[in-house]
Write a protein that holds these residues in place. Structure first.
Motif: not given
Lengths: 178, 508
Positions: B221-230, A80-99
């Protein structure tokens, strides 16, 4: 169900399609390997004890489950068609991926690069812990203007942690360290 | 009966030495700390302790593992109550009412209830362990290769069905685990399977490094993915265990104990499911349903009794059948094998004392758990203050050391890394790790049982489908399988509805 949950479900089912195909290919490869496996006829073994018997069956099951997973996902609206993610969500994903990427990189550097290459274990463990803690606390320590304190804390944890682990494993429980 | 009591008495006496007491209390404390830390599971704790205790005498090593197991499941309730994050998966149900009680300023009371529930649940489970293991062992003596084949299949399917959110993904994990267990030399002809000429793969992937990767590195990896702890709740009132609540809710305690042991016995179905089932049953039967989820003492006591009762429950099939009742029990089973114990139907004949040793070990763990529940609540809360960056860095070092120390080869470290990264990716896509563990443990048994069965029947498949226990097991497996296919699942449900209507069961 909210729009956000719908989106998440579509993303999940879409990835299920690819995983389903992946499992199918993997299952077929396992079964193919089992069919091609030596049947040890030259050893005159009982034909019901050929080594490839169970792996072949397991491969068929994995491939079968993969097909069901993909079909279920397609029926569940995976494309099904997906709406593009918001800028905030994209930034959050990017940070998670980087970490995650940084964690993997530091851990691999320690386990593949430092361990077993001549450096004493306590030293390589201390170097790893220091780097790990410093990298992940660098930003927040900087924001709080506590970089020096952070470095000292990281050094303390690194030296203490590696010393305790080395002592417990090597001296107390007589386990050989890398 | 009396012989059993004599054996139990002798086992208990053997664990009252100063070193054994130190091991029991130390390991329970370490288990509680592991359980307290969100992300660190009981499975990882036992796997790491297995590597640490590899050179110890078998009974001391297994005492440490069982104490760490019980401690971890109990310790997880701390985080559930104070952080609303289950310390281990088993404590998820305790979050619902435990955290609400903490928010109402009754964190200490909630922890006291958790201690009481855990201790009573453990004692109930231990009684069942002492009574049912010899019985099941006797029944298991009649099992042949045919039954063991279906039992392993049943275990993997059951674990896949119940432990994750998606049965299909659970089964894929279970079958993947079975396949991985077959890599390397086969147990009958010593033929290299899927090793592609890599000499390190000849021995296959070692179980403990694989589990340390899947549960340890993947969790880092799962824990470090999140930025903040509660943030945690730090104000704690009196933590003295409430045995009055046990008397008040004795029906709930007894029901939860029975459910916990029963779920524990089911292959691969862990403590988390025991807690949820006990919680759901308590809610259904309660006169105060409206309080559930808002700080119900009954709900919390049900969840904690259920998960702790399931620990000895999960050990019952591990000892009697060599089929683990949960993921941590699978590691425990592997550790027993590493230490030269041979769990299975012959255990009661070859070393009956060992079964009572395990009962005594569980009792020691329960006593230690009560001790720390009474006297060490506030100091233990300090664990929650340690930044997770420190903990995760140290955990990864332990994962590396633990993987290496078993056989002293770097290949095991690579195995840990591979399983960790792959496990993380799988978890992110909704695949549960428990069926994988069960598959890894049962793969060899399934392989040998299938081939031995075929040799015994000279290639005839009939005994696999006609022997009484086999019939029950394959029928359950088939129903589970058919229910996974949307069309047949719909068909079965419609048929069942039609039968119910015909019989006059039209109620909601």
């Amino acid at each position: 169900m909210s729009a956000g949950e719908d989106e998440a479900k579509i993303v999940a089912t879409r990835s299920d399609v690819w995983w389903g195909i992946g499992w199918f290919v993997f299952g077929i490869a396992v079964t193919w390997g089992a069919i091609k496996m030596d049947r040890l006829e030259h050893l005159h073994i009982n034909p019901y004890t050929i080594p490839g018997l169970l792996p072949g069956i397991l491969g068929i099951f994995i491939a079968f489950f993969g097909v069901i997973l993909a079909i279920r996902a397609i029926r569940g609206g995976a494309f099904a068609a997906l709406e593009p993610k918001s800028a905030d969500e994209q930034a959050e994903d990017r940070v998670a991926w980087q970490r995650v990427s940084v964690t993997v990189a530091i851990c691999l550097a320690f386990a593949l690069g430092l361990i077993g290459h001549g450096l004493p274990f306590w030293a390589s463990a201390a170097a790893f812990i220091f780097t790990f803690v410093t990298v992940f606390q660098w930003k927040e320590r900087g924001a709080a203007n506590q970089r020096l304190r952070g470095l000292l804390a990281a050094a303390g944890v690194a030296i203490g942690g590696s010393a305790v682990i080395t002592f417990i494993f090597q001296e107390l429980f007589l386990v050989r360290l890398p | 009966m009396f012989e059993g009591l004599v054996l139990l008495g002798s086992s208990l006496a053997s664990f009252l030495g100063p070193w054994q007491l130190l091991y029991a209390f130390g390991a329970t404390l370490a288990g509680i700390i592991i359980g307290c830390m969100p992300g660190l599971s009981a499975t990882l704790g036992i796997a790491l302790f297995t590597t640490l205790t590899i050179r110890m005498p078998p009974n001391d090593a297994i005492l440490i593992l069982i104490c760490a197991y019980s401690g971890a499941i109990y310790g997880g309730s701390r985080t559930a109550i104070l952080l609303n994050i289950p310390g281990t998966a088993a404590n998820a149900a305790a979050c619902l009412d435990g955290y609400q009680l903490a928010r109402q300023g009754q964190a200490g009371r909630a922890m006291g209830i958790a201690t009481t529930g855990s201790v009573v649940g453990s004692i109930f489970g231990i009684i069942c362990l002492a009574l049912f293991t010899p019985m099941l062992g006797e029944v298991a003596l009649t099992f042949g290769a045919f039954e063991f084949f279906w039992l392993t299949m049943f275990g993997v399917m059951m674990s896949g069905s119940i432990t994750g959110e998606d049965a299909l993904k659970g089964w894929i994990m279970g079958f993947l685990g079975l396949f991985i267990a077959l890599i390397g030399q086969d147990g009958i002809h010593a033929y290299d399977r899927y090793s592609f000429g890599i000499s390190d793969l000849t021995g296959g992937f070692s179980l403990i490094p694989s589990l340390v990767g899947a549960f340890g590195f993947a969790e880092v990896l799962t824990v470090m993915k999140e930025r903040q702890a509660r943030p945690a709740i730090h104000t704690v009132d009196s933590v003295f265990p409430r045995f009055g609540d046990v008397i008040k809710y004795w029906r709930t305690v007894l029901r939860s104990g029975v459910i916990g042991v029963y779920v524990g016995i089911l292959p691969g179905v862990g403590e988390d499911m025991a807690a949820w089932s006990s919680y759901a049953a308590a809610r259904r039967a309660s006169k105060e349903k409206e309080k559930f989820g808002k700080g119900s003492v009954e709900g919390l006591i049900a969840a904690e009794t259920g998960d702790n009762a399931s620990i000895p429950g999960a050990i019952i099939p591990s000892l009697a059948l060599a089929i683990p009742g949960s993921a941590p029990a699978a590691v425990l089973l592997a550790a027993m094998m590493i230490h030269g114990v041979r769990p299975g139907p012959m255990l009661m004949i070859e070393s009956p004392q060992f079964v009572y040793d395990v009962v005594a070990m569980n009792l020691m763990a329960t006593v230690a758990m009560l001790f720390f529940g009474l006297f060490l609540v506030r100091p233990l809360l300090m664990v929650l203050q340690i930044p997770r960056t420190y903990i995760m860095a140290i955990i990864f070092v332990l994962c590396t050391v633990g993987s290496y120390s078993l056989a002293g080869r770097l290949f095991d470290v690579w195995t840990m890394l591979g399983f960790g990264i792959f496990g993380y990716i799988l978890r992110q896509n909704g695949y549960s790790m428990a069926p994988l563990v069960l598959g890894l443990v049962l793969g060899d048994l399934m392989d040998k049982s299938l081939r031995r069965g075929l040799v015994l029947s000279d290639g005839d498949l009939t005994p696999f489908f006609t022997r009484p226990i086999c019939v029950v097991l394959w029928a359950v497996v088939l129903i589970m399988l058919l229910m996974s296919i949307p069309t047949t699942s719909r068909l079965i449900r419609n048929q069942m509805k039609a039968v119910k209507t015909r019989l006059g069961f039209n109620g909601a």
